[in-house]
Motif scaffolding. Structure first.
Motif, PDB file in Angstrom:
ATOM      1  N   ALA A  91     -48.958  39.655 -27.587  1.00 14.48           N
ATOM      2  CA  ALA A  91     -50.347  39.386 -27.970  1.00 14.48           C
ATOM      3  C   ALA A  91     -50.713  37.970 -27.527  1.00 14.48           C
ATOM      4  O   ALA A  91     -49.844  37.197 -27.114  1.00 14.48           O
ATOM      5  CB  ALA A  91     -50.527  39.499 -29.486  1.00 14.48           C
ATOM      6  N   VAL A  92     -51.983  37.669 -27.651  1.00 16.91           N
ATOM      7  CA  VAL A  92     -52.421  36.283 -27.561  1.00 16.91           C
ATOM      8  C   VAL A  92     -52.356  35.701 -28.967  1.00 16.91           C
ATOM      9  O   VAL A  92     -52.898  36.301 -29.912  1.00 16.91           O
ATOM     10  CB  VAL A  92     -53.843  36.161 -26.993  1.00 16.91           C
ATOM     11  CG1 VAL A  92     -54.275  34.694 -26.967  1.00 16.91           C
ATOM     12  CG2 VAL A  92     -53.918  36.763 -25.600  1.00 16.91           C
ATOM     13  N   TYR A  93     -51.692  34.584 -29.112  1.00 15.09           N
ATOM     14  CA  TYR A  93     -51.521  33.945 -30.411  1.00 15.09           C
ATOM     15  C   TYR A  93     -52.476  32.753 -30.520  1.00 15.09           C
ATOM     16  O   TYR A  93     -52.533  31.913 -29.614  1.00 15.09           O
ATOM     17  CB  TYR A  93     -50.075  33.491 -30.591  1.00 15.09           C
ATOM     18  CG  TYR A  93     -49.146  34.634 -30.903  1.00 15.09           C
ATOM     19  CD1 TYR A  93     -48.837  35.597 -29.947  1.00 15.09           C
ATOM     20  CD2 TYR A  93     -48.591  34.781 -32.175  1.00 15.09           C
ATOM     21  CE1 TYR A  93     -48.007  36.669 -30.237  1.00 15.09           C
ATOM     22  CE2 TYR A  93     -47.743  35.842 -32.477  1.00 15.09           C
ATOM     23  CZ  TYR A  93     -47.461  36.778 -31.502  1.00 15.09           C
ATOM     24  OH  TYR A  93     -46.633  37.839 -31.788  1.00 15.09           O
ATOM     25  N   TYR A  94     -53.189  32.710 -31.633  1.00  8.29           N
ATOM     26  CA  TYR A  94     -54.191  31.682 -31.875  1.00  8.29           C
ATOM     27  C   TYR A  94     -53.830  30.840 -33.094  1.00  8.29           C
ATOM     28  O   TYR A  94     -53.421  31.363 -34.130  1.00  8.29           O
ATOM     29  CB  TYR A  94     -55.561  32.316 -32.129  1.00  8.29           C
ATOM     30  CG  TYR A  94     -56.128  33.098 -30.971  1.00  8.29           C
ATOM     31  CD1 TYR A  94     -55.876  34.457 -30.842  1.00  8.29           C
ATOM     32  CD2 TYR A  94     -56.926  32.476 -30.014  1.00  8.29           C
ATOM     33  CE1 TYR A  94     -56.386  35.182 -29.789  1.00  8.29           C
ATOM     34  CE2 TYR A  94     -57.455  33.199 -28.956  1.00  8.29           C
ATOM     35  CZ  TYR A  94     -57.176  34.552 -28.851  1.00  8.29           C
ATOM     36  OH  TYR A  94     -57.687  35.273 -27.793  1.00  8.29           O
ATOM     37  N   CYS A  95     -54.047  29.563 -32.953  1.00  5.74           N
ATOM     38  CA  CYS A  95     -53.879  28.640 -34.060  1.00  5.74           C
ATOM     39  C   CYS A  95     -55.215  28.500 -34.790  1.00  5.74           C
ATOM     40  O   CYS A  95     -56.286  28.530 -34.164  1.00  5.74           O
ATOM     41  CB  CYS A  95     -53.438  27.284 -33.501  1.00  5.74           C
ATOM     42  SG  CYS A  95     -53.242  25.969 -34.696  1.00  5.74           S
ATOM     43  N   ASN A  96     -55.155  28.359 -36.099  1.00  2.00           N
ATOM     44  CA  ASN A  96     -56.368  28.231 -36.909  1.00  2.00           C
ATOM     45  C   ASN A  96     -56.201  27.131 -37.932  1.00  2.00           C
ATOM     46  O   ASN A  96     -55.146  27.008 -38.558  1.00  2.00           O
ATOM     47  CB  ASN A  96     -56.656  29.562 -37.604  1.00  2.00           C
ATOM     48  CG  ASN A  96     -57.853  29.491 -38.521  1.00  2.00           C
ATOM     49  OD1 ASN A  96     -57.721  29.242 -39.721  1.00  2.00           O
ATOM     50  ND2 ASN A  96     -59.032  29.699 -37.971  1.00  2.00           N
ATOM     51  N   ALA A  97     -57.256  26.347 -38.114  1.00  2.00           N
ATOM     52  CA  ALA A  97     -57.290  25.319 -39.158  1.00  2.00           C
ATOM     53  C   ALA A  97     -58.440  25.648 -40.089  1.00  2.00           C
ATOM     54  O   ALA A  97     -59.589  25.747 -39.656  1.00  2.00           O
ATOM     55  CB  ALA A  97     -57.473  23.943 -38.551  1.00  2.00           C
ATOM     56  N   ASP A  98     -58.124  25.809 -41.337  1.00  2.00           N
ATOM     57  CA  ASP A  98     -59.136  26.221 -42.318  1.00  2.00           C
ATOM     58  C   ASP A  98     -59.190  25.223 -43.457  1.00  2.00           C
ATOM     59  O   ASP A  98     -58.157  24.856 -44.037  1.00  2.00           O
ATOM     60  CB  ASP A  98     -58.790  27.607 -42.852  1.00  2.00           C
ATOM     61  CG  ASP A  98     -59.859  28.123 -43.795  1.00  2.00           C
ATOM     62  OD1 ASP A  98     -59.598  28.226 -45.001  1.00  2.00           O
ATOM     63  OD2 ASP A  98     -60.967  28.410 -43.314  1.00  2.00           O
ATOM     64  N   GLY A  99     -60.390  24.783 -43.770  1.00  2.00           N
ATOM     65  CA  GLY A  99     -60.552  23.834 -44.861  1.00  2.00           C
ATOM     66  C   GLY A  99     -61.921  23.928 -45.487  1.00  2.00           C
ATOM     67  O   GLY A  99     -62.692  24.844 -45.175  1.00  2.00           O
ATOM     68  N   TRP A 100     -62.192  22.997 -46.347  1.00  4.15           N
ATOM     69  CA  TRP A 100     -63.467  23.028 -47.070  1.00  4.15           C
ATOM     70  C   TRP A 100     -64.620  22.763 -46.087  1.00  4.15           C
ATOM     71  O   TRP A 100     -64.799  21.684 -45.592  1.00  4.15           O
ATOM     72  CB  TRP A 100     -63.452  21.959 -48.161  1.00  4.15           C
ATOM     73  CG  TRP A 100     -64.648  22.001 -49.036  1.00  4.15           C
ATOM     74  CD1 TRP A 100     -65.715  21.160 -49.010  1.00  4.15           C
ATOM     75  CD2 TRP A 100     -64.915  22.947 -50.070  1.00  4.15           C
ATOM     76  NE1 TRP A 100     -66.624  21.522 -49.956  1.00  4.15           N
ATOM     77  CE2 TRP A 100     -66.171  22.607 -50.633  1.00  4.15           C
ATOM     78  CE3 TRP A 100     -64.208  24.052 -50.564  1.00  4.15           C
ATOM     79  CZ2 TRP A 100     -66.731  23.341 -51.674  1.00  4.15           C
ATOM     80  CZ3 TRP A 100     -64.779  24.771 -51.614  1.00  4.15           C
ATOM     81  CH2 TRP A 100     -66.018  24.416 -52.143  1.00  4.15           C
ATOM     82  N   GLY A 106     -57.910  27.530 -31.918  1.00  9.28           N
ATOM     83  CA  GLY A 106     -57.422  27.107 -30.634  1.00  9.28           C
ATOM     84  C   GLY A 106     -57.810  28.121 -29.564  1.00  9.28           C
ATOM     85  O   GLY A 106     -58.414  29.160 -29.853  1.00  9.28           O
ATOM     86  N   GLN A 107     -57.430  27.812 -28.325  1.00  8.86           N
ATOM     87  CA  GLN A 107     -57.792  28.673 -27.190  1.00  8.86           C
ATOM     88  C   GLN A 107     -56.887  29.891 -27.081  1.00  8.86           C
ATOM     89  O   GLN A 107     -57.255  30.864 -26.425  1.00  8.86           O
ATOM     90  CB  GLN A 107     -57.709  27.868 -25.894  1.00  8.86           C
ATOM     91  CG  GLN A 107     -58.698  26.717 -25.813  1.00  8.86           C
ATOM     92  CD  GLN A 107     -60.098  27.188 -25.508  1.00  8.86           C
ATOM     93  OE1 GLN A 107     -60.328  28.313 -25.107  1.00  8.86           O
ATOM     94  NE2 GLN A 107     -61.067  26.315 -25.727  1.00  8.86           N
ATOM     95  N   GLY A 108     -55.730  29.819 -27.674  1.00 12.31           N
ATOM     96  CA  GLY A 108     -54.804  30.939 -27.611  1.00 12.31           C
ATOM     97  C   GLY A 108     -53.720  30.731 -26.568  1.00 12.31           C
ATOM     98  O   GLY A 108     -53.932  30.063 -25.555  1.00 12.31           O
ATOM     99  N   THR A 109     -52.566  31.311 -26.845  1.00 13.09           N
ATOM    100  CA  THR A 109     -51.452  31.267 -25.903  1.00 13.09           C
ATOM    101  C   THR A 109     -50.822  32.646 -25.842  1.00 13.09           C
ATOM    102  O   THR A 109     -50.626  33.300 -26.870  1.00 13.09           O
ATOM    103  CB  THR A 109     -50.423  30.185 -26.307  1.00 13.09           C
ATOM    104  OG1 THR A 109     -49.399  30.089 -25.322  1.00 13.09           O
ATOM    105  CG2 THR A 109     -49.786  30.473 -27.664  1.00 13.09           C
ATOM    106  N   GLN A 110     -50.523  33.097 -24.630  1.00  9.44           N
ATOM    107  CA  GLN A 110     -50.025  34.460 -24.433  1.00  9.44           C
ATOM    108  C   GLN A 110     -48.527  34.530 -24.719  1.00  9.44           C
ATOM    109  O   GLN A 110     -47.748  33.695 -24.239  1.00  9.44           O
ATOM    110  CB  GLN A 110     -50.287  34.913 -23.000  1.00  9.44           C
ATOM    111  CG  GLN A 110     -49.740  36.276 -22.663  1.00  9.44           C
ATOM    112  CD  GLN A 110     -50.487  37.409 -23.344  1.00  9.44           C
ATOM    113  OE1 GLN A 110     -51.709  37.414 -23.363  1.00  9.44           O
ATOM    114  NE2 GLN A 110     -49.745  38.376 -23.905  1.00  9.44           N
ATOM    115  N   VAL A 111     -48.153  35.523 -25.483  1.00  6.76           N
ATOM    116  CA  VAL A 111     -46.750  35.857 -25.713  1.00  6.76           C
ATOM    117  C   VAL A 111     -46.529  37.287 -25.224  1.00  6.76           C
ATOM    118  O   VAL A 111     -47.216  38.210 -25.665  1.00  6.76           O
ATOM    119  CB  VAL A 111     -46.377  35.741 -27.199  1.00  6.76           C
ATOM    120  CG1 VAL A 111     -44.969  36.292 -27.445  1.00  6.76           C
ATOM    121  CG2 VAL A 111     -46.467  34.293 -27.653  1.00  6.76           C
TER     122      VAL A 111
END
Length: 115
Positions: A91-100, A106-111
């Motif tokens: 899949a394409v893996y995406y980083c996420n930052a969640d806050g108030w 992120g743009q995603g990285t392929q695995v």
């Protein structure tokens, strides 16, 4: 503008390992819950792992015992250690930052995991 920069994706054979990294710019990291999501072709994006500001971890059942999420607040970086990879982890893996009041991706990285 906050940016999330992912790295560490690639192609491996089944049973192999990869470590994804995501580094956040700006000053939000320490107060953010950080997550890794993935999206396979033709499927919806799904949460894989998340770690709160306090270090509480959530993993989906299909990766428990194989994946580990961790964070280094001093480096503004979250990691996803992936072991015993399976073709269905492709899949394409995406980083996420969640806050108030904010949520960044992120743009995603392929695995890619081959059998």
């Amino acid at each position: 503008q906050v940016q999330l920069a992912e790295s560490g994706g690639g192609s491996v054979q089944a049973g192999g390992s990869l470590r994804l990294s995501c580094t956040a710019s700006g000053s939000i990291f320490s107060r953010s819950s950080m997550g890794w999501y993935r999206q396979a072709p033709g499927k919806q994006r799904e949460l894989v792992a998340a770690i709160t500001q306090g270090g509480r971890i959530n993993l989906i059942d299909s990766v428990k015992g194989r994946f580990t999420i961790s964070r280094d607040n001093a480096k503004n970086t979250v990691y996803l250690q992936m072991n015993s990879l399976k073709p269905e982890d492709t899949a394409v893996y995406y980083c996420n930052a969640d806050g108030w009041g904010y949520n960044y991706w992120g743009q995603g990285t392929q695995v890619t995991v081959s059998s």
